[in-house]
Write a protein that holds these residues in place. Structure first.
Motif, PDB file in Angstrom:
ATOM      1  N   SER A 116       0.830  -1.207   0.000  1.00  0.00           N
ATOM      2  CA  SER A 116       0.000   0.000   0.000  1.00  0.00           C
ATOM      3  C   SER A 116       0.864   1.257   0.000  1.00  0.00           C
ATOM      4  N   TYR A 117       1.880   1.292   0.862  1.00  0.00           N
ATOM      5  CA  TYR A 117       2.748   2.481   0.921  1.00  0.00           C
ATOM      6  C   TYR A 117       3.573   2.628  -0.364  1.00  0.00           C
ATOM      7  N   LYS A 118       3.958   1.507  -0.962  1.00  0.00           N
ATOM      8  CA  LYS A 118       4.666   1.586  -2.247  1.00  0.00           C
ATOM      9  C   LYS A 118       3.774   2.233  -3.308  1.00  0.00           C
ATOM     10  N   LYS A 119       2.484   1.902  -3.266  1.00  0.00           N
ATOM     11  CA  LYS A 119       1.538   2.507  -4.203  1.00  0.00           C
ATOM     12  C   LYS A 119       1.455   4.013  -3.973  1.00  0.00           C
ATOM     13  N   TRP A 124       7.353   7.390   2.483  1.00  0.00           N
ATOM     14  CA  TRP A 124       8.718   6.883   2.337  1.00  0.00           C
ATOM     15  C   TRP A 124       9.288   6.466   3.688  1.00  0.00           C
ATOM     16  N   ILE A 125       9.031   7.268   4.727  1.00  0.00           N
ATOM     17  CA  ILE A 125       9.592   6.972   6.054  1.00  0.00           C
ATOM     18  C   ILE A 125       8.966   5.713   6.646  1.00  0.00           C
ATOM     19  N   ILE A 126       7.630   5.617   6.583  1.00  0.00           N
ATOM     20  CA  ILE A 126       6.973   4.418   7.126  1.00  0.00           C
ATOM     21  C   ILE A 126       7.435   3.183   6.375  1.00  0.00           C
ATOM     22  N   ASN A 181      12.152  -3.358   9.942  1.00  0.00           N
ATOM     23  CA  ASN A 181      11.610  -4.429  10.779  1.00  0.00           C
ATOM     24  C   ASN A 181      11.757  -5.796  10.130  1.00  0.00           C
ATOM     25  N   GLN A 182      11.801  -5.814   8.778  1.00  0.00           N
ATOM     26  CA  GLN A 182      12.004  -7.081   8.059  1.00  0.00           C
ATOM     27  C   GLN A 182      13.485  -7.347   7.789  1.00  0.00           C
ATOM     28  N   GLU A 183      14.335  -6.464   8.313  1.00  0.00           N
ATOM     29  CA  GLU A 183      15.788  -6.552   8.126  1.00  0.00           C
ATOM     30  C   GLU A 183      16.191  -6.470   6.649  1.00  0.00           C
ATOM     31  N   LYS A 184      15.370  -5.750   5.874  1.00  0.00           N
ATOM     32  CA  LYS A 184      15.704  -5.466   4.474  1.00  0.00           C
ATOM     33  C   LYS A 184      16.342  -4.079   4.439  1.00  0.00           C
ATOM     34  N   PHE A 185      17.589  -4.038   4.920  1.00  0.00           N
ATOM     35  CA  PHE A 185      18.205  -2.742   5.210  1.00  0.00           C
ATOM     36  C   PHE A 185      18.546  -1.945   3.950  1.00  0.00           C
ATOM     37  N   GLU A 186      18.887  -2.610   2.872  1.00  0.00           N
ATOM     38  CA  GLU A 186      19.192  -1.868   1.654  1.00  0.00           C
ATOM     39  C   GLU A 186      17.947  -1.166   1.117  1.00  0.00           C
ATOM     40  N   GLU A 187      16.813  -1.890   1.144  1.00  0.00           N
ATOM     41  CA  GLU A 187      15.559  -1.281   0.730  1.00  0.00           C
ATOM     42  C   GLU A 187      15.193  -0.123   1.649  1.00  0.00           C
ATOM     43  N   ALA A 188      15.415  -0.321   2.955  1.00  0.00           N
ATOM     44  CA  ALA A 188      15.102   0.725   3.932  1.00  0.00           C
ATOM     45  C   ALA A 188      15.927   1.984   3.659  1.00  0.00           C
ATOM     46  N   LYS A 189      17.232   1.799   3.389  1.00  0.00           N
ATOM     47  CA  LYS A 189      18.096   2.957   3.132  1.00  0.00           C
ATOM     48  C   LYS A 189      17.608   3.763   1.932  1.00  0.00           C
ATOM     49  N   LYS A 190      17.183   3.068   0.893  1.00  0.00           N
ATOM     50  CA  LYS A 190      16.677   3.776  -0.291  1.00  0.00           C
ATOM     51  C   LYS A 190      15.472   4.645   0.060  1.00  0.00           C
ATOM     52  N   CYS A 191      14.587   4.098   0.894  1.00  0.00           N
ATOM     53  CA  CYS A 191      13.377   4.844   1.276  1.00  0.00           C
ATOM     54  C   CYS A 191      13.724   6.073   2.105  1.00  0.00           C
ATOM     55  N   PHE A 192      14.615   5.902   3.096  1.00  0.00           N
ATOM     56  CA  PHE A 192      14.964   7.049   3.940  1.00  0.00           C
ATOM     57  C   PHE A 192      15.703   8.125   3.147  1.00  0.00           C
TER      58      PHE A 192
END
Length: 461
Positions: free
Chosen positions: A368-371, A383-385, A392-403
């Motif tokens: 939903s947030y990606k949409k 992007w932050i959420i 929380n899913q330990e997908k840190f590379e994806e998280a860094k891109k969002c932040f």
């Protein structure tokens, strides 16, 4: 009732007839009669490619009433055949009927293209404005015919001069209507500065003409200049008080100016003039929702839905009412109905993300947030959420891109820096983690969690 059931097909060949009588209708030149017959034939062909349901207009108590509305495709791609014939009309001396037969290729997808990405409310208002313009033009043509007849029968020069002045004024109305139409075309293609220019020229040409002021009002609503919008709509109503669109424009403007009682007042005036005006019912519901009268809000939203069942907005708005009441099951039901009609509503996807997050359905929340970020790339909170969910899913590379996306939009968002610090820590990049947490603490020096995480990051260096 509005019905957006488009005919999504390739260009098609349509065949139709049109006519015009010369000699007793004010039309006295052969060229004008032939042009009018041809124009009527093109319109008849366009009716066959109609993309909206029919308009029913009639006079009641000397007032024009409108029920249902239809817009015709005007995208005539190619004229295959056009023939003009004429015939004398029995028992009408001097009257000649000119008839035109046409075969034309028309694009029935035109309406869908014209309103692609436009909200149902905007489409509804534009359709009503188009219909009102048609009525305005027809009434004006009738007035000119009557005036010319009066001129023929006038007995003195003063009366003739008075009629000539009236005819000139009516001709100015045509010029004003043409300038207004050019403004509409500019508005539809997103050229607002040009639209404003033509609307203002239309107002200057005929100071009794309401339509361009209504057009200006909607531009100012779009630009969130609500005081200017209110001024324009009120001037439009002063000039023509029997048309519902400017009242609905006022209701919209007052809603977003947080003057909800006035939004209700003018919304009710709109539906008194046009009880089947879905957008007006929706705007009244919006006002009641913001006043905390949720039952009334749902009542008005449901009325809008009964008129325009293919409009996603009142469905989403009912979802918002239930969302505010934390009835997430019902909110989810209405949000789903809304996006089944229009999946490009970013606020609905954002609230869906919040609901799925609270329900623990993390993958659905992420989707939903990606949409949201696809539809509204400047939405920092989405992007932050999304970044925190990936952490929380330990997908840190994806998280860094969002932040990093969030910080590109707003470099001073402490929660984005803190989330980025956590993502770097999870990737064992302790130096960048330390710098990110340091920035978060600089921005929010009283946040104990940020300070604690900064101390942990320092120890890992």
């Amino acid at each position: 009732m509005l019905n957006l059931s488009f005919l999504l097909a390739a260009a098609q060949l349509f065949e139709a007839d049109g006519d015009c009588i010369m000699g007793n209708t004010g039309i006295e030149s052969i060229k004008k009669a032939e042009e009018t017959a041809k124009e009527n034939a093109f319109r008849a062909a366009s009716e066959q490619a109609s993309l909206y349901i029919e308009s029913v207009s009639e006079m009641k108590n000397n007032k024009l009433t409108r029920d249902q509305i239809r817009v015709f495709s005007t995208s005539i791609l190619k004229v295959e055949e056009s023939t003009i014939t004429n015939e004398l009309i029995p028992n009408e001396p001097g009257a000649i009927k000119y008839k035109c037969h046409v075969k034309v290729w028309i694009d029935p997808d035109e309406f869908a293209k014209k309103f692609a990405g436009v909200t149902m409310e905007k489409a509804e208002d534009q359709v009503k404005m188009d219909k009102d313009q048609e009525t305005y033009r027809e009434q004006n043509e009738t007035e000119i015919i009557d005036l010319r007849e009066q001129y023929k029968n006038a007995n003195d020069d003063n009366k003739r001069q008075e009629i000539v002045s009236a005819i000139k004024h009516n001709e100015e109305k045509f010029t004003a209507a043409q300038l207004y139409q050019r403004g509409v075309e500019c508005y539809n293609r997103g050229d607002l500065s040009e639209a404003i220019k033509f609307y203002n020229q239309s107002v200057e040409t005929n100071d009794k003409y309401a339509a361009p002021l209504t057009g200006l009002g909607w531009i100012y609503n779009d630009q969130e200049q609500y005081e200017k919008a209110i001024e324009c709509f009120k001037k439009a109503i002063e000039r023509y008080s029997e048309f519902a669109v400017p009242y609905n424009g006022l209701s919209y403007a007052y809603n977003y100016n947080e003057e909800y009682d006035k939004a209700i007042e003018y919304g009710n005036k709109a539906i008194q003039l046009d009880p089947k005006y879905a957008a007006a019912w929706n705007n009244i519901g919006f006002a009641y929702n913001n006043l905390g009268d949720y039952d009334k809000a749902i009542e008005y939203y449901n009325k809008a839905i009964s008129i325009a069942p293919n409009d996603d907005v009142p469905l989403a708005n009912i979802g918002n009412v239930y969302y505010k009441q934390k009835d997430f099951t019902k909110a989810l039901e209405y949000y789903q109905k809304s996006i089944n009609i229009n999946e490009n509503h970013s606020n609905v996807w954002y609230n869906l993300g919040n609901i799925y997050g609270q329900k623990g359905e993390i993958n659905k929340a992420i989707d939903s947030y990606k949409k949201v970020t696809l539809l509204d790339p400047q939405n920092v909170r989405a992007w932050i959420i999304l970044g925190y969910l990936y952490n929380n899913q330990e997908k840190f590379e994806e998280a860094k891109k969002c932040f990093k996306k969030a910080l590109k939009i707003n470099p001073d968002d402490a929660s984005a820096w803190a989330g980025l610090g956590f993502a770097y820590d999870g990737s064992e990049d302790y130096s960048n983690s330390n710098e990110a947490y340091k920035k978060a603490v600089e921005l929010e020096p009283n946040n104990e969690n940020y300070k604690k995480n900064l101390e942990i990051a320092k120890q890992k260096l």
